[in-house]
Design an enzyme around this catalytic site. Structure first.
Site, PDB file in Angstrom:
ATOM      1  N   GLU A 146      -4.175  14.631   5.479  1.00 38.26           N
ATOM      2  CA  GLU A 146      -4.733  13.562   5.600  1.00 38.26           C
ATOM      3  C   GLU A 146      -6.473  14.427   6.039  1.00 38.26           C
ATOM      4  OE1 GLU A 146      -3.273  11.350   8.943  1.00 38.26           O
ATOM      5  OE2 GLU A 146      -1.709  10.620   7.116  1.00 38.26           O
TER       6      GLU A 146
ATOM      7  N   SER B 189      -4.676  28.097   1.505  1.00 43.42           N
ATOM      8  CA  SER B 189      -4.504  27.271   0.456  1.00 43.42           C
ATOM      9  C   SER B 189      -4.781  26.183   0.569  1.00 43.42           C
ATOM     10  CB  SER B 189      -2.856  27.385   1.662  1.00 43.42           C
ATOM     11  OG  SER B 189      -2.317  28.842   1.007  1.00 43.42           O
TER      12      SER B 189
ATOM     13  N   HIS C 191      10.013  -1.205   9.926  1.00 43.95           N
ATOM     14  CA  HIS C 191       9.194  -0.042  10.341  1.00 43.95           C
ATOM     15  C   HIS C 191       9.866   1.159  11.147  1.00 43.95           C
ATOM     16  CE1 HIS C 191       6.079   2.382  12.460  1.00 43.95           C
ATOM     17  NE2 HIS C 191       5.366   2.534  10.831  1.00 43.95           N
ATOM     18  N   HIS C 192      10.189   2.458  10.597  1.00 47.27           N
ATOM     19  CA  HIS C 192      10.447   4.249  10.945  1.00 47.27           C
ATOM     20  C   HIS C 192       9.990   4.604  11.705  1.00 47.27           C
ATOM     21  CE1 HIS C 192      14.352   2.370   9.387  1.00 47.27           C
ATOM     22  NE2 HIS C 192      14.451   1.626  10.703  1.00 47.27           N
TER      23      HIS C 192
ATOM     24  N   HIS D 141       5.063   6.622   5.184  1.00 46.74           N
ATOM     25  CA  HIS D 141       3.605   8.140   5.546  1.00 46.74           C
ATOM     26  C   HIS D 141       4.018   9.388   6.010  1.00 46.74           C
ATOM     27  CE1 HIS D 141       0.117   4.613   5.263  1.00 46.74           C
ATOM     28  NE2 HIS D 141       1.126   3.767   5.188  1.00 46.74           N
ATOM     29  N   GLU D 142       2.907   9.982   5.985  1.00 48.41           N
ATOM     30  CA  GLU D 142       2.771  11.127   5.748  1.00 48.41           C
ATOM     31  C   GLU D 142       3.749  11.643   5.176  1.00 48.41           C
ATOM     32  OE1 GLU D 142       2.987   8.322   8.420  1.00 48.41           O
ATOM     33  OE2 GLU D 142       0.723   9.430   9.247  1.00 48.41           O
TER      34      GLU D 142
ATOM     35  N   GLU E 139       1.246   7.007   1.568  1.00 47.86           N
ATOM     36  CA  GLU E 139       0.334   7.550   2.328  1.00 47.86           C
ATOM     37  C   GLU E 139      -0.265   8.717   1.817  1.00 47.86           C
ATOM     38  OE1 GLU E 139      -1.933   6.946   6.365  1.00 47.86           O
ATOM     39  OE2 GLU E 139      -0.295   8.221   5.939  1.00 47.86           O
TER      40      GLU E 139
ATOM     41  N   GLU F 134      -7.174   4.018   8.399  1.00 50.89           N
ATOM     42  CA  GLU F 134      -6.853   4.273   9.730  1.00 50.89           C
ATOM     43  C   GLU F 134      -7.657   5.440  10.268  1.00 50.89           C
ATOM     44  OE1 GLU F 134      -2.612   5.726  10.111  1.00 50.89           O
ATOM     45  OE2 GLU F 134      -3.017   7.811   9.111  1.00 50.89           O
TER      46      GLU F 134
HETATM   47  C1  NOJ Z   1       0.365   6.855  10.782  1.00 52.28           C
HETATM   48  C2  NOJ Z   1       0.233   5.972  10.187  1.00 52.28           C
HETATM   49  O1  NOJ Z   1      -0.538   6.110   9.009  1.00 52.28           O
HETATM   50  C3  NOJ Z   1      -0.208   4.227  10.232  1.00 52.28           C
HETATM   51  O2  NOJ Z   1       0.169   3.159   9.117  1.00 52.28           O
HETATM   52  C4  NOJ Z   1       1.115   3.731  11.420  1.00 52.28           C
HETATM   53  O3  NOJ Z   1       0.196   2.558  11.334  1.00 52.28           O
HETATM   54  C5  NOJ Z   1       1.101   4.846  12.392  1.00 52.28           C
HETATM   55  N1  NOJ Z   1       1.864   6.190  12.265  1.00 52.28           N
HETATM   56  C6  NOJ Z   1       2.067   4.678  14.043  1.00 52.28           C
HETATM   57  O4  NOJ Z   1       2.866   4.488  12.889  1.00 52.28           O
HETATM   58 CA    CA Z   2      -1.487   8.714   8.287  1.00 49.90          CA
END
Ligand code: NOJ
Ligand code: CA
Length: 651
Positions: A164, A178, A366-367, A439-440, A458, A464
């Protein structure tokens, strides 16, 4: 293809692309192996070394001898279940080089090259052999020898926020730290390329670094024990992929990465792309919280209100974040306590799921693991079963920690153990008919062809970060860099751009444009429903209409970090969608509609007004309508930090 063998320790062989423009040369010299790549007889990658360092063994790099070669010509059209293009060409000339040591333990391995019109890929394949069955890779020596003056667009590797970061332009000679792939470059002679990898399984992700000789070299993400990977033989590395194009905009249409991946692993006819809203942005602008309390977002009542709103808005999905135990206090610090089968007292998952099913709304579960992989893996089977039992067919996962905790140790997200964890979630989800938006994540390497339930990730700086950490150029870099590795959940469509908590650095029209310029198999319309319903229903119409699955994509114009204009045809109708984004520079683009089929199209055109500006006047927009055909041309203005969106409905 031509060939001559000199002494048995010297050989040279060239593999030519189907159209004859790309040539990849394999060279065995002084018992070491090298490759180089030319396009139109001009240097792209100069003589570059190949090989491995293996723990407790002699390096697998010297004393090599060519035993035999094998050639193959492959011509195929692949059909993708979903994505930017339904059909992808898989046309290449292949040559495999079977190598053996002529000293030591006479270990053997194969180097397999595929040369496409728009790319070169190769991988190492190591078969099992006596006393050589489970190996630990200390280093992969693959080089990419480019002229030091080559221009590069990079983000740094091994940083706390994973992928990010903002893109920066520099030269190859600057790359001492790197950087991640896709690593996009422009050669001094004007060609565009991106170094990446395809089919990353059971191995550390490849980052790239300048070595002590000033040559770019693979830097495989290490494990906490300092090694790169522990593997059982047979083993093959991911494909080392060099995407090639004559122009920056041409590079954005490169699909070789998918061609290098295997066909679907099972029946995936149940997978459907999705557009969704979410109990999400309200947390970012401080109206609601993830954690329980007075302003808790994920309550049963809010969820039902959002389901009702989704129905009215014509959006099929709803994401609910903050529904489970574990968000209390500092959630980044306390994430080790997250429970993925226990809702907060004010959220009745069964009831919300029942209400959603009754109204044909897909819930996106969501996890958020915060990188505590051990904690997540302990609950994985139960957590996916819990959602599956409640007919929740989509899950957004997250790994917001700066490192992962795996087997009690801190590991990089993009290490072999990280890669294997992500893969475990994808395969378990496939078994339960669940689609994922990670995400991540680990970066995309085209495995969506094999595992199409991995609908999005993501893996780059997304919206965000708005509210100060994003400039208008960021989304103009993405198509030429990050998006070469597949779709992205950028969380598009935030129309409340002047919000004082999270001021967005775009014009309002550009938020609609993102649904075309940033492809995602799971596309979030990220703002709160009342913004769509009450404040900007006219712009929201485009967000509702734009599909999430396309028949074909034609990139029209652009410059890396400057602007990007793309047209996409819907998979399920004759309609086309065009989107464009620009950096801080205002631009006028002329779009020839010659890609349209015959006939008349009703065009709905969403543009910045002449006085719009991402800072001074972000709400300046115009919506116009006219009839057009393939002989027409659109003349479109993009304001500083702006963009446009066009819908073309076949009459
Ligand atoms: C980072 C994620 O990119 C975002 O979409 C999410 O809301 C937050 N983490 C919390 O899980
Ligand atoms: Ca993120």
């Amino acid at each position: 293809m031509f060939w001559w063998a000199k002494k048995h320790d010297e050989a040279e062989k060239t593999i030519i692309s189907p159209n004859g423009r790309v040539a990849c040369k394999f060279l065995l010299k002084n018992n070491q192996v090298f490759y180089s790549i030319k396009k139109d007889d001009r240097d792209i990658i100069r003589q570059s070394k190949l090989g491995f360092l293996i723990c407790g063994e002699e390096p697998l790099v010297d004393n090599l001898r060519l035993i035999r070669t094998q050639t193959k010509k492959h011509t195929e059209t692949i059909e993708m279940l979903w994505g930017e293009d339904r059909y992808i060409k898989n046309n290449y000339n292949e040559m495999a080089f079977y190598l053996s040591e002529d000293k030591n333990s006479r270990r053997i391995f194969t180097l397999r090259f595929r040369v496409f019109d728009d790319g070169v890929a190769f991988r190492y394949e190591i078969p099992p052999q006596p006393n050589f069955r489970r190996i630990t890779i200390a280093d992969e020596l693959t080089e990419f020898n480019l002229s030091p003056n080559t221009t590069v667009w990079k983000i740094p590797a091994y940083q706390p926020d994973r992928y990010e970061y903002n893109y920066e332009k520099c030269r190859v000679y600057d790359l001492s730290n790197s950087v991640h792939t896709p690593l996009t470059m422009r050669t001094e002679n004007g060609y565009y390329l991106s170094i990446h990898e395809a089919a990353l399984y059971n191995y550390g992700s490849m980052t790239i670094k300048l070595n002590e000789n000033g040559i770019l070299k693979s830097d495989i993400t290490p494990l906490s024990d300092g090694t790169k990977a522990h593997v059982d033989l047979p083993f093959q590395t991911p494909w080392r992929l060099i995407m090639l194009a004559d122009s920056a905009i041409g590079l954005t249409m490169n699909r070789v990465m998918y061609a290098l991946n295997d066909p679907p692993a099972q029946d995936f006819s149940w997978v459907k792309t999705l557009k969704f809203i979410g109990i999400w942005w309200a947390m970012y602008v401080g109206e609601w919280t993830w954690a329980p309390g007075d302003r808790h977002g994920a309550t049963t009542a809010h969820a039902k209100e959002y389901i009702d709103a989704a129905i009215r808005l014509g959006i099929s999905g709803l994401l609910i974040e903050g529904w489970n135990e574990g968000w209390e206090g500092d959630w980044l610090e306390n994430g080790i306590n997250n429970k993925f089968t226990v809702s907060t007292p004010d959220f009745d998952l069964e009831e919300v799921a029942r209400y959603a099913s009754q109204h044909n709304i897909e819930l996106v579960g969501h996890h958020e693991t915060v990188g505590f992989v051990d904690n997540y893996e302990n609950q994985l089977e139960n957590a996916y079963n819990y959602y599956a039992l409640n007919h929740i067919n989509y899950i957004k996962t997250g790994y917001a920690g700066s490192m992962m905790t795996i087997n009690g140790r801190k590991e990089y997200h993009h290490s072999q153990l990280g890669v294997n964890h992500y893969q475990k979630t994808v395969e378990l989800a496939a078994k339960k008919h669940i689609c994922l938006d990670i995400h991540e994540p680990i970066k995309g390497t085209g495995i969506e062809r094999t595992w199409p339930n991995l609908l999005s990730r993501e893996g780059a700086r997304g919206q965000e970060y708005e509210g100060g950490a994003l400039s208008p150029s960021h989304a103009c870099f993405l198509p030429y860099t990050r998006l070469l590795s597949g779709g992205m959940d950028y969380t598009n469509g935030i129309l409340d751009i002047a919000n004082s908590v999270k001021r967005i650095a775009t014009t309002i029209t550009r938020q609609a444009a993102y649904f075309v310029t940033i492809y995602s198999g799971m596309a979030m319309a990220a703002d709160r429903p009342f913004i769509y319903e009450e404040r900007f229903p006219d712009i929201f119409k485009f967000i509702r209409d734009v599909p999430t699955n396309f028949e074909k994509t034609i990139a029209l114009a652009g410059e890396i970090g400057g602007y990007y204009v793309v047209a996409r045809k819907d998979r399920d109708s004759d309609n086309w969608y065009i989107g464009g984004v620009t950096d801080e520079t205002p631009r006028r683009v002329l779009i020839d509609l010659d890609f349209l089929d015959n006939g008349v199209y009703a065009a709905e055109i969403y543009t910045d007004s002449p006085d719009a500006h991402f800072r001074e006047n972000p709400f300046g927009y115009e919506i116009s309508k006219k009839h057009v055909g393939k002989n027409d041309r659109l003349d479109i203005y993009m304001a500083p930090g702006g963009g446009f969106a066009v819908r073309l409905v076949r009459q």
